[in-house]
Design a protein around this motif. Sequence first.
Motif, PDB file in Angstrom:
ATOM      1  N   LEU A 195       9.246  12.940  -0.178  1.00  0.00           N
ATOM      2  CA  LEU A 195      10.006  11.838  -0.760  1.00  0.00           C
ATOM      3  C   LEU A 195      10.289  12.040  -2.248  1.00  0.00           C
ATOM      4  N   SER A 196       9.483  12.842  -2.917  1.00  0.00           N
ATOM      5  CA  SER A 196       9.707  13.046  -4.350  1.00  0.00           C
ATOM      6  C   SER A 196      11.108  13.598  -4.619  1.00  0.00           C
ATOM      7  N   PHE A 197      11.633  14.405  -3.689  1.00  0.00           N
ATOM      8  CA  PHE A 197      12.978  14.945  -3.860  1.00  0.00           C
ATOM      9  C   PHE A 197      14.030  13.850  -3.701  1.00  0.00           C
ATOM     10  N   GLU A 198      13.810  12.957  -2.725  1.00  0.00           N
ATOM     11  CA  GLU A 198      14.742  11.853  -2.516  1.00  0.00           C
ATOM     12  C   GLU A 198      14.736  10.896  -3.698  1.00  0.00           C
ATOM     13  N   LEU A 199      13.541  10.582  -4.195  1.00  0.00           N
ATOM     14  CA  LEU A 199      13.454   9.666  -5.323  1.00  0.00           C
ATOM     15  C   LEU A 199      14.125  10.250  -6.562  1.00  0.00           C
TER      16      LEU A 199
ATOM     17  N   ASN B 235       1.558   6.434  -4.774  1.00  0.00           N
ATOM     18  CA  ASN B 235       0.828   6.406  -3.503  1.00  0.00           C
ATOM     19  C   ASN B 235      -0.627   6.802  -3.735  1.00  0.00           C
ATOM     20  N   VAL B 236      -1.543   5.906  -3.368  1.00  0.00           N
ATOM     21  CA  VAL B 236      -2.968   6.201  -3.495  1.00  0.00           C
ATOM     22  C   VAL B 236      -3.387   6.988  -2.262  1.00  0.00           C
ATOM     23  N   SER B 237      -3.581   8.272  -2.449  1.00  0.00           N
ATOM     24  CA  SER B 237      -4.032   9.152  -1.388  1.00  0.00           C
ATOM     25  C   SER B 237      -5.556   9.225  -1.470  1.00  0.00           C
ATOM     26  N   SER B 238      -6.111  10.408  -1.429  1.00  0.00           N
ATOM     27  CA  SER B 238      -7.559  10.566  -1.422  1.00  0.00           C
ATOM     28  C   SER B 238      -7.893  12.046  -1.527  1.00  0.00           C
ATOM     29  N   LEU B 239      -9.125  12.305  -1.910  1.00  0.00           N
ATOM     30  CA  LEU B 239      -9.660  13.657  -1.750  1.00  0.00           C
ATOM     31  C   LEU B 239      -9.450  14.124  -0.314  1.00  0.00           C
ATOM     32  N   ALA B 240      -9.528  13.179   0.632  1.00  0.00           N
ATOM     33  CA  ALA B 240      -9.349  13.504   2.047  1.00  0.00           C
ATOM     34  C   ALA B 240      -7.924  13.921   2.373  1.00  0.00           C
ATOM     35  N   GLY B 241      -7.020  13.754   1.435  1.00  0.00           N
ATOM     36  CA  GLY B 241      -5.671  14.250   1.633  1.00  0.00           C
ATOM     37  C   GLY B 241      -5.542  15.741   1.404  1.00  0.00           C
ATOM     38  N   LYS B 242      -6.582  16.325   0.801  1.00  0.00           N
ATOM     39  CA  LYS B 242      -6.559  17.757   0.512  1.00  0.00           C
ATOM     40  C   LYS B 242      -7.719  18.510   1.153  1.00  0.00           C
ATOM     41  N   VAL B 243      -8.814  17.791   1.454  1.00  0.00           N
ATOM     42  CA  VAL B 243     -10.032  18.418   1.972  1.00  0.00           C
ATOM     43  C   VAL B 243     -10.517  17.610   3.176  1.00  0.00           C
TER      44      VAL B 243
ATOM     45  N   HIS C 163      -3.629  13.279   4.753  1.00  0.00           N
ATOM     46  CA  HIS C 163      -2.798  14.480   4.694  1.00  0.00           C
ATOM     47  C   HIS C 163      -1.325  14.108   4.897  1.00  0.00           C
ATOM     48  N   ALA C 164      -1.082  13.143   5.774  1.00  0.00           N
ATOM     49  CA  ALA C 164       0.288  12.674   5.981  1.00  0.00           C
ATOM     50  C   ALA C 164       0.841  12.033   4.720  1.00  0.00           C
ATOM     51  N   VAL C 165       0.026  11.241   4.031  1.00  0.00           N
ATOM     52  CA  VAL C 165       0.470  10.622   2.778  1.00  0.00           C
ATOM     53  C   VAL C 165       0.867  11.696   1.768  1.00  0.00           C
ATOM     54  N   GLU C 166       0.092  12.756   1.704  1.00  0.00           N
ATOM     55  CA  GLU C 166       0.417  13.855   0.789  1.00  0.00           C
ATOM     56  C   GLU C 166       1.775  14.468   1.136  1.00  0.00           C
ATOM     57  N   GLY C 167       1.984  14.768   2.423  1.00  0.00           N
ATOM     58  CA  GLY C 167       3.239  15.388   2.835  1.00  0.00           C
ATOM     59  C   GLY C 167       4.425  14.461   2.661  1.00  0.00           C
TER      60      GLY C 167
ATOM     61  N   VAL D 262      -0.039   5.115   6.995  1.00  0.00           N
ATOM     62  CA  VAL D 262       1.179   5.938   6.932  1.00  0.00           C
ATOM     63  C   VAL D 262       2.438   5.096   7.178  1.00  0.00           C
ATOM     64  N   THR D 263       2.560   4.515   8.368  1.00  0.00           N
ATOM     65  CA  THR D 263       3.774   3.759   8.671  1.00  0.00           C
ATOM     66  C   THR D 263       3.941   2.582   7.720  1.00  0.00           C
ATOM     67  N   GLY D 264       2.847   1.885   7.420  1.00  0.00           N
ATOM     68  CA  GLY D 264       2.928   0.756   6.494  1.00  0.00           C
ATOM     69  C   GLY D 264       3.359   1.178   5.105  1.00  0.00           C
ATOM     70  N   LEU D 265       2.802   2.277   4.627  1.00  0.00           N
ATOM     71  CA  LEU D 265       3.191   2.812   3.324  1.00  0.00           C
ATOM     72  C   LEU D 265       4.677   3.133   3.291  1.00  0.00           C
ATOM     73  N   LEU D 266       5.179   3.741   4.364  1.00  0.00           N
ATOM     74  CA  LEU D 266       6.603   4.080   4.430  1.00  0.00           C
ATOM     75  C   LEU D 266       7.464   2.815   4.459  1.00  0.00           C
ATOM     76  N   ALA D 267       7.016   1.804   5.194  1.00  0.00           N
ATOM     77  CA  ALA D 267       7.809   0.579   5.321  1.00  0.00           C
ATOM     78  C   ALA D 267       7.908  -0.158   3.991  1.00  0.00           C
ATOM     79  N   VAL D 268       6.806  -0.228   3.249  1.00  0.00           N
ATOM     80  CA  VAL D 268       6.846  -0.902   1.946  1.00  0.00           C
ATOM     81  C   VAL D 268       7.723  -0.115   0.976  1.00  0.00           C
ATOM     82  N   THR D 269       7.581   1.199   0.992  1.00  0.00           N
ATOM     83  CA  THR D 269       8.416   2.026   0.132  1.00  0.00           C
ATOM     84  C   THR D 269       9.892   1.831   0.454  1.00  0.00           C
ATOM     85  N   LYS D 270      10.219   1.847   1.721  1.00  0.00           N
ATOM     86  CA  LYS D 270      11.606   1.667   2.155  1.00  0.00           C
ATOM     87  C   LYS D 270      12.175   0.344   1.646  1.00  0.00           C
TER      88      LYS D 270
END
Length: 272
Positions: free
Chosen positions: A160-164, A130-138, A151-155, A106-114
């Motif tokens: 962020l989609s609105f910001e982008l 962002n490569v999430s997972s089935l585990a992001g939904k189930v 789940h955090a990656v999904e949220g 999570v934090t690493g993904l945000l830092a690279v994106t930033k």
Amino acid sequence: MPQNVLVTGASSGIGRATAELFHAKGWNVVATMRNPSAETELTGRERLLVTRLDVTDHASITSAVAEAEEHFGPVDVLVNNAGFAVLGPLESVPVQAIERQFATNVTGLLAVTKAVLPRFRTRRSGVVVNVSSLAGKVAFPLGSLYVASKHAVEGVSESLSFELRAIGARMKIIEPGGVESDFGHRSSEVNHDEELTEYGPLLEKVVAGLKAGTGAEGAPASGVARAVFDAATDGTDRLRYVVGEDAEQAIAHRAGADDAEYLAQVNAQFGL
């Protein structure tokens, strides 16, 4: 002119397959990994830069993005693929492992994106995948930390989609199910205190079920890479891309089931 893609976690599995596919399609590729000195096959190819990026090391993120721009120019597509899974009963998991799970996924993904957003904003273009997972939904048993991180990656991605969109860029989420790779062995750790015998039967059944789901029956990493490439290049505002029959079925079932039905299905799946 060729476009430029930066892929995190490109040493193996989905990340490596993604780097190879973009390269085969004529892109300039920055294949990043924690230990690039161990990489021999990708190193030295034309239009392909192998460099160090550890998503938990912010200095390495800054350095990798700067090196990418020096070699190829601004990044057009960022593929946030780096990640791993901490599994096991929460009672058995050290706090340090909890912190490492979120620091990476999570934090690493945000830092690279930033790190890439300033150039996305000034150029009014760019795609984050962002490569999430089935585990992001189930959810699944003994996966509370990994499931929570995905789940955090999904949220994060949805928000962020609105910001982008405001700066002319796009967000994409890839949701693979079981993948035919070494993720279940190389990129996961199982924590279990043998003195906590009450969890033993559950652990045995769940580990067996997860190995079956990430082994030979999983989708090939190349198939997930194809979904990443298609998402990055389709030019649409579509947000989510589900990959694999298991993911399609599980996500559809979760969306259409109430909690009781869902919990009963998971218990049956793992023989609980």
